[in-house]
Scaffold this motif. Structure first.
Motif, PDB file in Angstrom:
ATOM      1  N   GLY A 164      27.707   9.870   9.849  1.00 18.24           N
ATOM      2  CA  GLY A 164      28.055   8.788   8.520  1.00 18.24           C
ATOM      3  C   GLY A 164      28.248   7.248   9.082  1.00 18.24           C
ATOM      4  O   GLY A 164      28.594   6.477   8.931  1.00 18.24           O
ATOM      5  N   HIS A 165      28.305   7.395  10.980  1.00 16.52           N
ATOM      6  CA  HIS A 165      27.887   5.975  11.169  1.00 16.52           C
ATOM      7  C   HIS A 165      25.885   5.613  11.087  1.00 16.52           C
ATOM      8  O   HIS A 165      25.998   4.693  12.548  1.00 16.52           O
ATOM      9  CB  HIS A 165      28.909   6.277  12.217  1.00 16.52           C
ATOM     10  CG  HIS A 165      30.405   6.666  12.948  1.00 16.52           C
ATOM     11  ND1 HIS A 165      31.402   5.431  12.137  1.00 16.52           N
ATOM     12  CD2 HIS A 165      30.922   7.280  12.120  1.00 16.52           C
ATOM     13  CE1 HIS A 165      31.730   5.821  11.237  1.00 16.52           C
ATOM     14  NE2 HIS A 165      31.696   7.225  12.101  1.00 16.52           N
ATOM     15  N   LEU A 166      25.283   6.309  11.089  1.00 20.27           N
ATOM     16  CA  LEU A 166      24.279   5.567  10.862  1.00 20.27           C
ATOM     17  C   LEU A 166      24.076   3.704   9.560  1.00 20.27           C
ATOM     18  O   LEU A 166      24.409   4.026   8.233  1.00 20.27           O
ATOM     19  CB  LEU A 166      23.026   6.332   9.790  1.00 20.27           C
ATOM     20  CG  LEU A 166      22.802   7.333  10.449  1.00 20.27           C
ATOM     21  CD1 LEU A 166      21.532   8.362  10.000  1.00 20.27           C
ATOM     22  CD2 LEU A 166      22.326   7.111  11.668  1.00 20.27           C
ATOM     23  N   THR A 174      32.766  -4.532   9.082  1.00 15.40           N
ATOM     24  CA  THR A 174      32.789  -4.207  10.406  1.00 15.40           C
ATOM     25  C   THR A 174      33.320  -2.526   9.972  1.00 15.40           C
ATOM     26  O   THR A 174      34.337  -2.222   9.298  1.00 15.40           O
ATOM     27  CB  THR A 174      33.559  -4.805  10.646  1.00 15.40           C
ATOM     28  OG1 THR A 174      33.163  -5.937  10.997  1.00 15.40           O
ATOM     29  CG2 THR A 174      33.680  -4.178  12.577  1.00 15.40           C
ATOM     30  N   CYS A 175      32.824  -1.674  10.699  1.00 14.18           N
ATOM     31  CA  CYS A 175      33.324   0.362  10.685  1.00 14.18           C
ATOM     32  C   CYS A 175      34.406  -0.210  11.866  1.00 14.18           C
ATOM     33  O   CYS A 175      34.274  -0.326  12.671  1.00 14.18           O
ATOM     34  CB  CYS A 175      31.713   1.339  11.020  1.00 14.18           C
ATOM     35  SG  CYS A 175      33.180   2.878  10.463  1.00 14.18           S
ATOM     36  N   THR A 176      34.820   1.011  11.822  1.00 11.54           N
ATOM     37  CA  THR A 176      35.843   1.356  12.602  1.00 11.54           C
ATOM     38  C   THR A 176      35.378   1.336  14.355  1.00 11.54           C
ATOM     39  O   THR A 176      35.891   1.531  14.908  1.00 11.54           O
ATOM     40  CB  THR A 176      36.835   3.044  11.967  1.00 11.54           C
ATOM     41  OG1 THR A 176      36.286   3.853  12.016  1.00 11.54           O
ATOM     42  CG2 THR A 176      37.559   2.734  10.916  1.00 11.54           C
ATOM     43  N   CYS A 177      34.114   1.711  14.140  1.00 11.31           N
ATOM     44  CA  CYS A 177      33.201   2.635  15.053  1.00 11.31           C
ATOM     45  C   CYS A 177      33.083   1.079  16.272  1.00 11.31           C
ATOM     46  O   CYS A 177      32.704   1.734  17.682  1.00 11.31           O
ATOM     47  CB  CYS A 177      32.082   3.120  15.417  1.00 11.31           C
ATOM     48  SG  CYS A 177      30.427   2.623  14.222  1.00 11.31           S
ATOM     49  N   GLY A 178      32.843   0.010  15.553  1.00  6.09           N
ATOM     50  CA  GLY A 178      32.794  -0.940  16.417  1.00  6.09           C
ATOM     51  C   GLY A 178      31.215  -1.585  15.556  1.00  6.09           C
ATOM     52  O   GLY A 178      30.661  -2.670  15.541  1.00  6.09           O
ATOM     53  N   GLY A 181      27.981  -2.288   8.599  1.00  9.54           N
ATOM     54  CA  GLY A 181      27.444  -1.003   7.470  1.00  9.54           C
ATOM     55  C   GLY A 181      27.336  -0.330   7.808  1.00  9.54           C
ATOM     56  O   GLY A 181      26.452   0.883   7.165  1.00  9.54           O
ATOM     57  N   CYS A 182      27.705   0.611   8.539  1.00 10.18           N
ATOM     58  CA  CYS A 182      27.435   1.996   8.742  1.00 10.18           C
ATOM     59  C   CYS A 182      27.733   2.544   7.051  1.00 10.18           C
ATOM     60  O   CYS A 182      28.656   1.894   6.590  1.00 10.18           O
ATOM     61  CB  CYS A 182      28.747   2.452   9.636  1.00 10.18           C
ATOM     62  SG  CYS A 182      28.717   2.812  10.934  1.00 10.18           S
ATOM     63  N   ALA A 183      27.453   3.619   7.061  1.00 13.10           N
ATOM     64  CA  ALA A 183      27.544   4.006   5.867  1.00 13.10           C
ATOM     65  C   ALA A 183      29.360   4.951   5.760  1.00 13.10           C
ATOM     66  O   ALA A 183      29.937   3.953   4.928  1.00 13.10           O
ATOM     67  CB  ALA A 183      26.611   5.914   5.951  1.00 13.10           C
TER      68      ALA A 183
HETATM   69 ZN    ZN Z   1      30.746   3.223  12.268  1.00 15.65          ZN
END
Ligand code: ZN
Length: 319
Positions: A164-166, A174-178, A181-183
């Motif tokens: 899901g973080h591709l 910005t994603c929660t993973c840092g 534009g992650c899915a």
């Molecule tokens: Zn992410």
């Protein structure tokens, strides 16, 4: 084999008694989001004892405990290696030691999406397939992979569990993973309200009557013909479908299984993603099937027996 199974989610934990491919009994414990993992464990132990009693079983009748956790987990060392906004104390807790002391049983922990894939592979939609990608569409997006019958884990236990973080959009949110534009940052439950808020013309849309738009509201208003809802739904479908093509190119599956709460709209989602993947993925050998997950919220619990069996096989190989 009988196993105790637990699925630690963000707002609840579900405990279950599993015998091979059957979930005998389960109970969900509500958890205040702010509480630590340590503060939840006494309720987990009480729930297991209660469930066993209700089935006229003793804890010694079970081979072990299988735990799914929504974070990065290295099952080979039995530790949670990173959390993502919940149970911040989890990386410091030795759950196997806790289980042996409290329940008298060994415990194995794995990423919750990987456990759900084990469940779907053992007795669900991916039964009979050795090469599988599973995508879970919910508050976040899970993306896990099984290759040649084995869960993919990799050097740091991060392989094949961050699907899901591709990134699908390098100019994205910005994603929660840092990452950017992650899915998950473009079409998940947590980001959907942000997408809706910024959408041109949303104030004239039926979506404006909701305090917070979830996928349920989005799909309902799309079905009623709201043009903004339809456009946002189309964007979500394209993000998921592009993500699925990325996963096919990464992991070479025969089948993609898609689960999560949004699959109440599987009749819209599955055909769209399947057609997109079959059109755009480079698979000269044939066509990747896309199916809805079969086990719902029980998938991770039903991954308990294969997870514990994997440990037994490993120990046999090592001894
Ligand atoms: Zn992410």
């Amino acid at each position: 084999m009988k196993a105790l199974a637990i699925d630690f989610g963000g707002s609840h934990a579900t405990c279950g008694l599993v015998e091979d491919r059957t979930l005998l009994l389960s109970e969900t414990i509500d958890i205040d989001r702010a509480r630590s993992l340590a503060s939840v464990l006494p309720a987990v132990a009480d729930t297991f004892l209660d469930l066993a009693r209700r089935q006229s079983l003793a804890l010694k009748d079970f081979s072990g405990v299988a735990a799914g956790f929504a974070g990065l987990v290295d099952s080979r060392i039995g530790r949670i290696t990173a959390t993502n906004g919940k149970y911040e104390d989890a990386t410091a807790i030795d759950l196997d030691a806790w289980s042996r002391k409290t329940l008298g049983l060994p415990l194995r922990i794995e990423n919750d999406a990987r456990m759900a894939l084990l469940g779907e592979s053992f007795t669900g939609a991916a039964s009979g397939f050795t090469d599988v990608v599973m995508i879970t569409l919910g508050t976040g997006i899970g993306g896990v992979a099984m290759i040649e019958g084995k869960l993919l884990r990799g050097k740091h236990a991060q392989a094949g569990c961050l699907g899901g973080h591709l990134p699908v959009l390098f100019t994205g949110r910005t994603c929660t993973c840092g990452a950017i534009g992650c899915a998950e940052a473009e079409a998940s439950g947590w980001c959907l309200p942000l997408v809706v808020k910024d959408w041109p013309g949303v104030t004239h849309s039926a979506l404006s009557k909701y305090n917070e738009v979830g996928f349920k509201e989005l799909f309902e208003e799309s079905a009623r013909g709201d043009s903004v809802a339809i456009a946002i739904r189309a964007r979500c479908l394209n993000v998921w479908a592009a993500n699925a093509v990325g996963l096919v190119h990464s992991f070479d599956p025969e089948i993609i299984v898609i689960g999560g709460g949004v699959m109440k709209s599987a009749n819209v989602i599955i055909p769209y993603i399947e057609e997109y993947v079959q059109k755009y993925a480079w698979t000269p050998w044939g066509k990747v099937q896309v199916r809805a997950a079969a086990l719902g919220n029980s998938a991770a619990l039903l991954g308990a027996v294969p997870l514990l069996s994997e440990t037994e096989t490993l120990h046999r190989q090592l001894s």
